[in-house]
Design an enzyme around this catalytic site. Structure first.
Site, short mmCIF file in Angstrom:
data_model
loop_
_atom_site.label_atom_id
_atom_site.label_comp_id
_atom_site.label_asym_id
_atom_site.label_seq_id
_atom_site.Cartn_x
_atom_site.Cartn_y
_atom_site.Cartn_z
N ARG A 179 56.92 33.35 28.57
CA ARG A 179 58.21 32.92 29.11
C ARG A 179 59.33 33.18 28.10
NH1 ARG A 179 58.60 27.11 31.28
NH2 ARG A 179 60.50 27.97 32.21
N CYS A 237 63.16 23.85 25.29
CA CYS A 237 62.04 24.38 26.08
C CYS A 237 62.62 24.84 27.42
CB CYS A 237 60.96 23.32 26.24
SG CYS A 237 61.57 21.74 26.90
#
Length: 278
Positions: A179, A237
């Site tokens: 990611r 995050c």
């Protein structure tokens, strides 16, 4: 100042039933927001209160926020009262993902000077040891004294923007490397990472069984990895949840850390879309 971090199952078992102890079940699943409640109904640590991470540890998402913005301070103060938490409480939080979700509750409560710890190994460790579970939907006696809420460790989006000029801190992304590298994105509208960020997946804090690595090992790993004092870092995050796991791991390793960009990539990717649309 180092924060309190972890508690093991033996220690928790001796605390259950004490009047000032509050246990919060923080199980949550990003792709199925109803699953946490259903898993709780199947069995949980006795006396544990279910926490709806999406609604009780976060405020409503809008076009300018990330997926899990911090709740309104007054609302969160009332929520703590409902959970029976006051300044004298000892709180234990757990999940079934190595603390990835419970760390968000830990980080939010730690800022209020509440005595809070994460159960190392979480619910899987409790089950593995054959400890008793409850099927009851637990509620608490409402706390009589509200706690004044503030979130001094939360870093705003504007600070991230200004940091490109001031270079006051290094951003650390807790997401998986695919990611971070923009190779796999199923949750947010844009793939990639904030420019200049470096990647330390929160899963690197755990061993193969879902427990935190020994504090000494984490200390070596993080010290080898950090290039300056830990207060020059801000953690993020996808939506300000698993970033807290890195903060938790650092404190467990004896390294001070507390700053989280709660908007995280989910807010930043919206900013990118707005920029493209202009």
């Amino acid at each position: 100042m180092l924060l309190k971090t972890l508690i093991n199952t033996n220690e928790l078992a001796t605390l259950l039933g004490q009047s000032n102890v509050v246990v919060l079940d923080c199980r949550f699943y990003l792709t199925d927001h109803s699953k946490g409640q259903s898993e709780y109904a199947k069995g949980h640590i006795p006396s544990a209160i279910f926490v709806d991470v999406h609604h009780e540890l976060a405020g409503p998402e809008n076009e300018l926020t990330g997926r899990h913005p911090l709740p309104d301070e007054t609302d969160f103060s009332k929520q703590l009262q409902v959970w029976g938490i006051d300044s004298a409480s000892q709180v234990i939080v757990y999940d079934d993902m190595g603390g990835a979700i419970a760390a968000r509750a830990w980080w939010m409560l730690s800022q209020q000077n509440i005595d809070v710890q994460v159960l190392n190994g979480g619910f899987p460790a409790w089950l593995k040891e054959g400890r008793g579970v409850s099927l009851l939907s637990e509620t608490a006696k409402v706390a009589s004294h509200p706690i004044k809420i503030s979130f001094p460790w939360s870093i705003a989006e504007q600070s991230i923007v200004e940091n490109f000029e001031t270079n006051q801190y290094q951003l650390v992304d807790a997401r998986a490397s695919d990611r971070f590298n923009g190779e796999n994105e199923t949750l947010d509208p844009v793939a990639g990472h904030i420019p200049g960020a470096i990647n330390r997946p929160f899963t690197d804090n755990l061993d193969a069984d879902g427990y935190f690595k020994p504090a000494e090992q984490l200390h070596v790993e993080w010290k080898d990895w950090l290039s300056s004092s830990s207060d020059a870092y801000v953690y993020y995050c996808g939506s300000g949840v698993t970033a807290c796991h890195n903060v938790l791991a650092l404190n467990y390793a004896g390294i001070e850390a507390n700053q989280v960009y709660v908007g995280s990539w989910s807010q930043w990717s919206k900013r990118m879309l707005r920029a493209v649309a202009q």
